[in-house]
Design a protein around this motif. Structure first.
Motif, PDB file in Angstrom:
ATOM      1  N   ALA A 117     -26.882  20.651  15.851  1.00  0.00           N
ATOM      2  CA  ALA A 117     -25.553  21.260  15.755  1.00  0.00           C
ATOM      3  C   ALA A 117     -25.700  22.666  15.193  1.00  0.00           C
ATOM      4  O   ALA A 117     -26.434  22.891  14.231  1.00  0.00           O
ATOM      5  CB  ALA A 117     -24.653  20.430  14.856  1.00  0.00           C
ATOM      6  N   THR A 118     -25.003  23.601  15.788  1.00  0.00           N
ATOM      7  CA  THR A 118     -25.089  24.993  15.348  1.00  0.00           C
ATOM      8  C   THR A 118     -23.767  25.704  15.594  1.00  0.00           C
ATOM      9  O   THR A 118     -22.997  25.317  16.487  1.00  0.00           O
ATOM     10  CB  THR A 118     -26.223  25.739  16.091  1.00  0.00           C
ATOM     11  N   ALA A 156     -17.115  19.805  10.645  1.00  0.00           N
ATOM     12  CA  ALA A 156     -16.844  18.368  10.690  1.00  0.00           C
ATOM     13  C   ALA A 156     -17.044  17.748  12.080  1.00  0.00           C
ATOM     14  O   ALA A 156     -17.680  16.693  12.196  1.00  0.00           O
ATOM     15  CB  ALA A 156     -15.437  18.083  10.164  1.00  0.00           C
ATOM     16  N   PRO A 157     -16.524  18.321  13.163  1.00  0.00           N
ATOM     17  CA  PRO A 157     -16.737  17.699  14.473  1.00  0.00           C
ATOM     18  C   PRO A 157     -18.207  17.635  14.870  1.00  0.00           C
ATOM     19  O   PRO A 157     -18.663  16.631  15.431  1.00  0.00           O
ATOM     20  CB  PRO A 157     -15.949  18.597  15.427  1.00  0.00           C
ATOM     21  N   ALA A 158     -18.969  18.696  14.572  1.00  0.00           N
ATOM     22  CA  ALA A 158     -20.397  18.698  14.902  1.00  0.00           C
ATOM     23  C   ALA A 158     -21.119  17.612  14.124  1.00  0.00           C
ATOM     24  O   ALA A 158     -21.935  16.863  14.662  1.00  0.00           O
ATOM     25  CB  ALA A 158     -20.994  20.066  14.590  1.00  0.00           C
ATOM     26  N   ARG A 159     -20.820  17.527  12.818  1.00  0.00           N
ATOM     27  CA  ARG A 159     -21.428  16.489  11.984  1.00  0.00           C
ATOM     28  C   ARG A 159     -21.079  15.099  12.497  1.00  0.00           C
ATOM     29  O   ARG A 159     -21.948  14.225  12.618  1.00  0.00           O
ATOM     30  CB  ARG A 159     -20.920  16.653  10.545  1.00  0.00           C
ATOM     31  N   ASP A 160     -19.809  14.867  12.829  1.00  0.00           N
ATOM     32  CA  ASP A 160     -19.391  13.541  13.285  1.00  0.00           C
ATOM     33  C   ASP A 160     -20.097  13.142  14.575  1.00  0.00           C
ATOM     34  O   ASP A 160     -20.464  11.974  14.755  1.00  0.00           O
ATOM     35  CB  ASP A 160     -17.877  13.515  13.496  1.00  0.00           C
ATOM     36  N   LEU A 161     -20.276  14.111  15.476  1.00  0.00           N
ATOM     37  CA  LEU A 161     -20.958  13.796  16.728  1.00  0.00           C
ATOM     38  C   LEU A 161     -22.394  13.359  16.473  1.00  0.00           C
ATOM     39  O   LEU A 161     -22.870  12.370  17.042  1.00  0.00           O
ATOM     40  CB  LEU A 161     -20.933  15.005  17.658  1.00  0.00           C
ATOM     41  N   LEU A 162     -23.102  14.071  15.611  1.00  0.00           N
ATOM     42  CA  LEU A 162     -24.489  13.698  15.308  1.00  0.00           C
ATOM     43  C   LEU A 162     -24.552  12.351  14.594  1.00  0.00           C
ATOM     44  O   LEU A 162     -25.444  11.538  14.880  1.00  0.00           O
ATOM     45  CB  LEU A 162     -25.159  14.790  14.480  1.00  0.00           C
ATOM     46  N   ALA A 182     -28.424  21.701  22.135  1.00  0.00           N
ATOM     47  CA  ALA A 182     -27.719  22.446  21.097  1.00  0.00           C
ATOM     48  C   ALA A 182     -26.233  22.155  21.226  1.00  0.00           C
ATOM     49  O   ALA A 182     -25.641  22.359  22.291  1.00  0.00           O
ATOM     50  CB  ALA A 182     -27.981  23.942  21.240  1.00  0.00           C
ATOM     51  N   VAL A 183     -25.635  21.646  20.146  1.00  0.00           N
ATOM     52  CA  VAL A 183     -24.200  21.368  20.122  1.00  0.00           C
ATOM     53  C   VAL A 183     -23.524  22.531  19.407  1.00  0.00           C
ATOM     54  O   VAL A 183     -23.714  22.729  18.211  1.00  0.00           O
ATOM     55  CB  VAL A 183     -23.904  20.041  19.388  1.00  0.00           C
ATOM     56  N   LEU A 184     -22.771  23.326  20.155  1.00  0.00           N
ATOM     57  CA  LEU A 184     -22.136  24.515  19.605  1.00  0.00           C
ATOM     58  C   LEU A 184     -20.724  24.168  19.152  1.00  0.00           C
ATOM     59  O   LEU A 184     -19.907  23.670  19.937  1.00  0.00           O
ATOM     60  CB  LEU A 184     -22.089  25.618  20.658  1.00  0.00           C
ATOM     61  N   SER A 185     -20.458  24.412  17.879  1.00  0.00           N
ATOM     62  CA  SER A 185     -19.147  24.090  17.319  1.00  0.00           C
ATOM     63  C   SER A 185     -18.741  25.170  16.326  1.00  0.00           C
ATOM     64  O   SER A 185     -19.554  25.644  15.538  1.00  0.00           O
ATOM     65  CB  SER A 185     -19.185  22.727  16.614  1.00  0.00           C
ATOM     66  N   SER A 186     -17.477  25.542  16.356  1.00  0.00           N
ATOM     67  CA  SER A 186     -16.967  26.526  15.405  1.00  0.00           C
ATOM     68  C   SER A 186     -16.616  25.889  14.070  1.00  0.00           C
ATOM     69  O   SER A 186     -16.369  26.594  13.093  1.00  0.00           O
ATOM     70  CB  SER A 186     -15.733  27.235  15.982  1.00  0.00           C
ATOM     71  N   SER A 187     -16.582  24.551  14.018  1.00  0.00           N
ATOM     72  CA  SER A 187     -16.235  23.829  12.791  1.00  0.00           C
ATOM     73  C   SER A 187     -17.341  22.849  12.435  1.00  0.00           C
ATOM     74  O   SER A 187     -17.993  22.283  13.317  1.00  0.00           O
ATOM     75  CB  SER A 187     -14.919  23.071  12.958  1.00  0.00           C
ATOM     76  N   ASP A 247     -28.388  19.135  11.563  1.00  0.00           N
ATOM     77  CA  ASP A 247     -27.101  19.817  11.466  1.00  0.00           C
ATOM     78  C   ASP A 247     -27.269  21.175  10.790  1.00  0.00           C
ATOM     79  O   ASP A 247     -27.373  21.268   9.570  1.00  0.00           O
ATOM     80  CB  ASP A 247     -26.111  18.949  10.683  1.00  0.00           C
ATOM     81  N   LEU A 248     -27.271  22.227  11.580  1.00  0.00           N
ATOM     82  CA  LEU A 248     -27.374  23.579  11.044  1.00  0.00           C
ATOM     83  C   LEU A 248     -26.018  24.137  10.629  1.00  0.00           C
ATOM     84  O   LEU A 248     -25.922  25.297  10.244  1.00  0.00           O
ATOM     85  CB  LEU A 248     -28.031  24.510  12.068  1.00  0.00           C
ATOM     86  N   THR A 249     -24.968  23.307  10.714  1.00  0.00           N
ATOM     87  CA  THR A 249     -23.666  23.692  10.165  1.00  0.00           C
ATOM     88  C   THR A 249     -23.449  23.080   8.789  1.00  0.00           C
ATOM     89  O   THR A 249     -22.412  23.328   8.164  1.00  0.00           O
ATOM     90  CB  THR A 249     -22.509  23.253  11.093  1.00  0.00           C
ATOM     91  N   ASP A 250     -24.408  22.288   8.296  1.00  0.00           N
ATOM     92  CA  ASP A 250     -24.257  21.614   7.007  1.00  0.00           C
ATOM     93  C   ASP A 250     -24.301  22.630   5.859  1.00  0.00           C
ATOM     94  O   ASP A 250     -25.027  23.633   5.940  1.00  0.00           O
ATOM     95  CB  ASP A 250     -25.380  20.589   6.830  1.00  0.00           C
TER      96      ASP A 250
END
Length: 240
Positions: free
Chosen positions: A207-208, A45-51, A38-43, A172-175
Motif C-alpha cells: 500500500a502506498t 485506513a482503506p489501504a490498511r483494511d485491504l491488506l 501496488a495499492v494506491l490510496s489517498s487515505s 503498508d507504506l501508508t502506516d
C-alpha cells in the motif's frame, strides 16, 4: 505469471464496511507468484483494511477474496466483519499500527530474527542478516528501531513481512510507522521488492500513497474509496 498458474491472491469486487464505518469498495485484482501489486490510496485506513483482508484479519462484506486457495469470504457464519488470520507462512505482515507493531527498543536484527523464530518455531533459521541485506538495511542491523529514519523503517517493515517466507507479503507504506517516507525511497523499495519477489517466486502487495512508486511495481490498483469516509479505525478491533 504463466498462463496455467493460479494467482496467489484473487479478489473480485470486494468491499468492506462495518456499521457506520465505510472503507474500500469494489476492489478487483490478482497477484501471482513473482509479482508486486501496488495499492494506491489517498487515505491510510482503506489501504490498511485491504491488506488486512488479504491476511484474513478483516473479512470483506461483499465480493470474493481467495488467498493461496482459501476463500476468505466463504465463511459467512463468522462474526460480522471478522476473519481468520492466515498463517505467517501464508500471509506475512510488515508493521501495522495496533495489529502488527514492532518493539521500538529492539534492534533491527532482533526484530526480524524474532519474527523468523515465530514463523519457524521448530529449528528454523533465525539468521536475519541475509534478508536484511536483500532489503538493503543490513548496515542498520544493530540500531534500535526507535532511532531509524523513515527509509530504513520501511525496509524493516518489508523484511518483517518476508521473514516467514510467505506465499504473499503485505507491506503498508501508508502506516504511521513510516511517516515521512519520501517518494524516491518508496520507489527504491518497490524496485527492491519486485526483484526479491521475482527471485523467490512470492507475491507482494504494497500500500502506498505515492503514485510514482506504482511504476516500479508489476501492477497497480487505484483503491476506490467511498465518500464520506469515516476514519474511526476498524483495525483497532482486530487482534493480531
Amino acid at each position: 505469471m504463466a498462463q496455467n498458474e493460479q494467482p496467489v491472491v484473487r479478489a473480485h469486487d470486494i468491499s468492506y464496511s462495518k456499521r457506520s464505518y465505510r472503507s474500500f469498495e469494489f476492489a478487483s485484482f490478482s497477484v501471482g507468484a513473482g509479482e508486486v501489486l501496488a495499492v494506491l490510496s489517498s487515505s491510510h485506513a482503506p489501504a490498511r483494511d485491504l491488506l488486512l483482508a488479504i491476511a484474513g484479519l478483516v473479512r470483506p462484506t461483499s465480493g470474493t477474496l481467495v488467498v493461496a486457495g482459501t476463500d476468505l469470504t466463504a465463511a459467512r457464519t463468522l462474526p460480522f466483519g471478522l476473519g481468520t488470520r492466515l498463517s505467517r507462512t501464508t500471509a506475512g505482515l510488515g508493521v501495522f499500527e495496533h495489529v502488527a507493531p514492532v518493539q521500538s527498543v529492539c534492534t533491527v536484527e532482533e526484530a526480524v530474527a524474532r519474527e523468523m523464530r515465530l514463523c519457524s518455531p521448530r529449528g528454523g533459521t533465525s539468521d536475519a542478516l541475509p534478508l536484511l541485506a536483500a532489503m538493503g538495511v543490513a548496515t542498520r542491523a544493530g540500531e534500535q528501531v526507535s532511532r531509524l529514519d523513515p527509509a530504513p523503517r520501511a525496509r524493516l517493515s518489508a523484511a518483517l513481512a518476508l521473514a516467514g517466507e510467505p506465499r504473499v507479503a503485505l507491506i503498508d507504506l501508508t502506516d504511521p510507522f513510516v511517516s515521512g517516507l519520501s517518494a524516491n525511497d518508496a520507489c527504491e523499495l518497490m524496485a527492491c521488492l519486485r526483484a526479491y519477489a521475482s527471485e523467490y517466486a512470492l507475491a507482494v502487495v504494497v500500500a502506498t500513497g505515492e503514485e510514482r512508486a506504482t511504476h516500479a511495481a508489476s501492477s497497480a490498483l487505484l483503491l476506490d474509496e467511498p465518500a464520506p469516509l469515516e476514519m474511526d479505525s476498524s483495525a483497532d478491533e482486530v487482534m493480531a
